[in-house]
Motif scaffolding. Structure first.
Motif, PDB file in Angstrom:
ATOM      1  N   SER A  91      83.119 -12.720  24.661  1.00  0.00           N
ATOM      2  CA  SER A  91      81.753 -12.703  24.151  1.00  0.00           C
ATOM      3  C   SER A  91      81.231 -11.266  24.098  1.00  0.00           C
ATOM      4  CB  SER A  91      80.847 -13.534  25.057  1.00  0.00           C
ATOM      5  OG  SER A  91      80.671 -12.896  26.313  1.00  0.00           O
ATOM      6  N   ILE A  92      80.170 -11.078  23.323  1.00  0.00           N
ATOM      7  CA  ILE A  92      79.513  -9.766  23.255  1.00  0.00           C
ATOM      8  C   ILE A  92      79.132  -9.311  24.662  1.00  0.00           C
ATOM      9  CG2 ILE A  92      77.437  -8.563  22.437  1.00  0.00           C
ATOM     10  CD1 ILE A  92      77.548 -10.515  19.974  1.00  0.00           C
ATOM     11  N   TYR A  93      78.546 -10.223  25.429  1.00  0.00           N
ATOM     12  CA  TYR A  93      78.125  -9.914  26.798  1.00  0.00           C
ATOM     13  C   TYR A  93      79.321  -9.478  27.639  1.00  0.00           C
ATOM     14  CZ  TYR A  93      76.006 -10.489  31.428  1.00  0.00           C
ATOM     15  OH  TYR A  93      75.550 -10.268  32.714  1.00  0.00           O
ATOM     16  N   ASP A  94      80.398 -10.249  27.599  1.00  0.00           N
ATOM     17  CA  ASP A  94      81.552  -9.961  28.447  1.00  0.00           C
ATOM     18  C   ASP A  94      82.271  -8.677  28.027  1.00  0.00           C
ATOM     19  OD1 ASP A  94      81.156 -12.111  30.106  1.00  0.00           O
ATOM     20  OD2 ASP A  94      82.515 -13.445  29.003  1.00  0.00           O
ATOM     21  N   GLU A 110      69.980  -6.542  17.434  1.00  0.00           N
ATOM     22  CA  GLU A 110      70.769  -7.346  16.513  1.00  0.00           C
ATOM     23  C   GLU A 110      71.523  -8.482  17.204  1.00  0.00           C
ATOM     24  OE1 GLU A 110      73.192  -4.786  13.901  1.00  0.00           O
ATOM     25  OE2 GLU A 110      71.794  -3.177  14.410  1.00  0.00           O
ATOM     26  N   VAL A 111      71.784  -8.351  18.508  1.00  0.00           N
ATOM     27  CA  VAL A 111      72.646  -9.336  19.180  1.00  0.00           C
ATOM     28  C   VAL A 111      72.005 -10.004  20.397  1.00  0.00           C
ATOM     29  CG1 VAL A 111      74.708  -8.076  18.423  1.00  0.00           C
ATOM     30  CG2 VAL A 111      73.777  -7.650  20.722  1.00  0.00           C
ATOM     31  N   LYS A 112      70.780  -9.652  20.754  1.00  0.00           N
ATOM     32  CA  LYS A 112      70.201 -10.124  22.018  1.00  0.00           C
ATOM     33  C   LYS A 112      70.087 -11.646  22.089  1.00  0.00           C
ATOM     34  CE  LYS A 112      65.402  -9.481  20.459  1.00  0.00           C
ATOM     35  NZ  LYS A 112      64.144  -8.731  20.700  1.00  0.00           N
ATOM     36  N   ASP A 113      70.028 -12.314  20.931  1.00  0.00           N
ATOM     37  CA  ASP A 113      69.916 -13.779  20.927  1.00  0.00           C
ATOM     38  C   ASP A 113      71.265 -14.475  20.770  1.00  0.00           C
ATOM     39  OD1 ASP A 113      67.105 -13.665  21.173  1.00  0.00           O
ATOM     40  OD2 ASP A 113      66.914 -13.349  19.000  1.00  0.00           O
ATOM     41  N   ARG A 114      72.345 -13.696  20.737  1.00  0.00           N
ATOM     42  CA  ARG A 114      73.669 -14.314  20.594  1.00  0.00           C
ATOM     43  C   ARG A 114      74.715 -13.588  21.434  1.00  0.00           C
ATOM     44  NH1 ARG A 114      76.248 -12.176  15.213  1.00  0.00           N
ATOM     45  NH2 ARG A 114      74.902 -10.444  14.657  1.00  0.00           N
ATOM     46  N   LEU A 115      74.366 -13.293  22.650  1.00  0.00           N
ATOM     47  CA  LEU A 115      75.250 -12.543  23.536  1.00  0.00           C
ATOM     48  C   LEU A 115      76.530 -13.297  23.876  1.00  0.00           C
ATOM     49  CD1 LEU A 115      72.666 -10.948  26.002  1.00  0.00           C
ATOM     50  CD2 LEU A 115      73.868  -9.824  24.120  1.00  0.00           C
ATOM     51  N   GLN A 116      76.493 -14.633  23.724  1.00  0.00           N
ATOM     52  CA  GLN A 116      77.683 -15.422  24.039  1.00  0.00           C
ATOM     53  C   GLN A 116      78.595 -15.616  22.832  1.00  0.00           C
ATOM     54  OE1 GLN A 116      78.467 -15.927  27.168  1.00  0.00           O
ATOM     55  NE2 GLN A 116      76.531 -14.855  27.571  1.00  0.00           N
ATOM     56  N   ASP A 117      78.189 -15.106  21.666  1.00  0.00           N
ATOM     57  CA  ASP A 117      79.076 -15.138  20.505  1.00  0.00           C
ATOM     58  C   ASP A 117      80.236 -14.162  20.717  1.00  0.00           C
ATOM     59  OD1 ASP A 117      77.220 -16.812  19.454  1.00  0.00           O
ATOM     60  OD2 ASP A 117      76.652 -15.549  17.752  1.00  0.00           O
ATOM     61  N   GLY A 132      82.655 -11.109  20.288  1.00  0.00           N
ATOM     62  CA  GLY A 132      82.505  -9.758  19.774  1.00  0.00           C
ATOM     63  C   GLY A 132      83.264  -9.539  18.488  1.00  0.00           C
ATOM     64  N   THR A 133      84.345 -10.289  18.291  1.00  0.00           N
ATOM     65  CA  THR A 133      85.148 -10.135  17.080  1.00  0.00           C
ATOM     66  C   THR A 133      84.483 -10.747  15.849  1.00  0.00           C
ATOM     67  OG1 THR A 133      86.392 -12.146  17.581  1.00  0.00           O
ATOM     68  CG2 THR A 133      87.302 -10.074  18.401  1.00  0.00           C
ATOM     69  N   ALA A 134      83.383 -11.496  16.049  1.00  0.00           N
ATOM     70  CA  ALA A 134      82.672 -12.105  14.922  1.00  0.00           C
ATOM     71  C   ALA A 134      81.663 -11.144  14.296  1.00  0.00           C
ATOM     72  CB  ALA A 134      81.964 -13.381  15.377  1.00  0.00           C
ATOM     73  N   LEU A 135      81.437  -9.995  14.928  1.00  0.00           N
ATOM     74  CA  LEU A 135      80.495  -9.019  14.394  1.00  0.00           C
ATOM     75  C   LEU A 135      81.090  -8.286  13.199  1.00  0.00           C
ATOM     76  CD1 LEU A 135      79.295  -7.470  17.790  1.00  0.00           C
ATOM     77  CD2 LEU A 135      78.016  -9.065  16.348  1.00  0.00           C
ATOM     78  N   SER A 136      80.237  -7.626  12.415  1.00  0.00           N
ATOM     79  CA  SER A 136      80.720  -6.798  11.307  1.00  0.00           C
ATOM     80  C   SER A 136      81.454  -5.580  11.871  1.00  0.00           C
ATOM     81  CB  SER A 136      79.550  -6.335  10.449  1.00  0.00           C
ATOM     82  OG  SER A 136      78.758  -5.384  11.166  1.00  0.00           O
ATOM     83  N   GLY A 137      82.181  -4.882  11.007  1.00  0.00           N
ATOM     84  CA  GLY A 137      82.948  -3.722  11.469  1.00  0.00           C
ATOM     85  C   GLY A 137      82.090  -2.672  12.137  1.00  0.00           C
ATOM     86  N   GLY A 138      80.944  -2.361  11.513  1.00  0.00           N
ATOM     87  CA  GLY A 138      80.055  -1.361  12.095  1.00  0.00           C
ATOM     88  C   GLY A 138      79.472  -1.817  13.421  1.00  0.00           C
TER      89      GLY A 138
END
Length: 269
Positions: free
Chosen positions: A117-120, A154-161, A163-169
């Motif tokens: 996840s983004i958080y982890d 941009e990510v504070k509401d989806r920290l458990q998504d 990290g590989t699902a984000l855009s390249g930037g």
């Protein structure tokens, strides 16, 4: 090779009051019998972004990796000379390489978030280094790191998504957040924008400018325009040698070496 040392080691009168964070002297890097870097001497300053420029294969990324011993992962690699962090030889037998890489973080050319996840992704380093005593403290580190990396909103509401699902930037900014979460002193960036579109590149460049002063930053870039935009000092590498090192404005407008002039004006590279 005495002239190389003079090129890379600024004299006392032209370093102003800047603090030397890392000092490399007469550094050579070998891959087996091949010498990729030949007696390079460079000072990295706390207050500046330092850019390494030069043609492909000139040794700039090899030298960058020597600054946090990433070349140790290549069996055939050998490093000679000295590299110091705050006066301590990073290649000494007593140096803890894990701690060194926490102090001297690396952001790679291709964004490489963990499959977590983004958080982890951001929490991983503080957890293994014991930088947080509990979840509240860890939450604060994650938020601060993502904020400094320009990603929190941009990510504070989806920290458990993932990290590989984000855009390249966004992935590259996540990797920067991951690097700064362990509170490093130096951040090494190996062509961090080469896989990004112009808009994402601009965001990363803005971020580098925001981070300047908090960390000593060294960036390898193929883009002379990027080096001119983001750095205060520039080192020009060619065929494994450090040709010239100085203030970015001087390198681009009044270089001392003909080879630098030829590269800047596009005669080769």
């Amino acid at each position: 090779m005495a002239d190389q040392t003079q090129v890379g080691a600024p004299s006392a009168e032209n370093v102003e009051s800047a603090k030397v964070k890392m000092r490399a002297r007469d550094v050579s890097v070998y891959y087996g019998n091949k010498k990729a870097i030949d007696e390079v001497s460079v000072d990295v300053f706390s207050e500046y972004v330092t850019a390494f420029i030069g043609p492909s294969g000139c040794g700039k990324s090899t030298f960058l990796r020597a600054l946090n011993r990433m070349n140790d992962t290549i069996p055939s690699a050998r490093v000679e000379g000295t590299i110091e962090l705050d006066g301590e030889d990073i290649y000494s037998s007593g140096m803890d390489v894990v701690q060194l890489r926490a102090r001297v973080g690396m952001v790679f050319q291709k964004p490489n978030p963990f499959p977590k996840s983004i958080y982890d992704n951001v929490a991983y380093g503080p957890k293994i280094h014991g930088l947080a005593e509990g979840k509240t403290e860890l939450d604060a580190i994650v938020e601060k790191s993502l904020t400094r990396a320009g990603l929190w909103e941009e990510v504070k509401d989806r920290l458990q998504d993932s990290g590989t699902a984000l855009s390249g930037g966004q992935q590259q900014r996540l990797c920067i957040a991951r690097a700064i979460a362990v509170d490093p002193e130096v951040i090494l960036m190996d062509e961090p924008c080469s896989a990004l579109d112009p808009i994402a590149t601009a965001r990363i460049e803005e971020l580098i400018d925001d981070l300047r002063g908090r960390y000593a930053i060294v960036i390898v870039t193929h883009s002379m325009q990027q080096a001119a935009r983001v750095s205060q000092r520039t080192a020009f590498f060619h065929l494994g040698h450090l040709v010239e090192y100085g203030h970015t404005s001087d390198i681009f407008t009044n270089p001392k070496q003909q080879r630098t002039q030829d590269y800047i004006t596009g005669r080769y590279g």
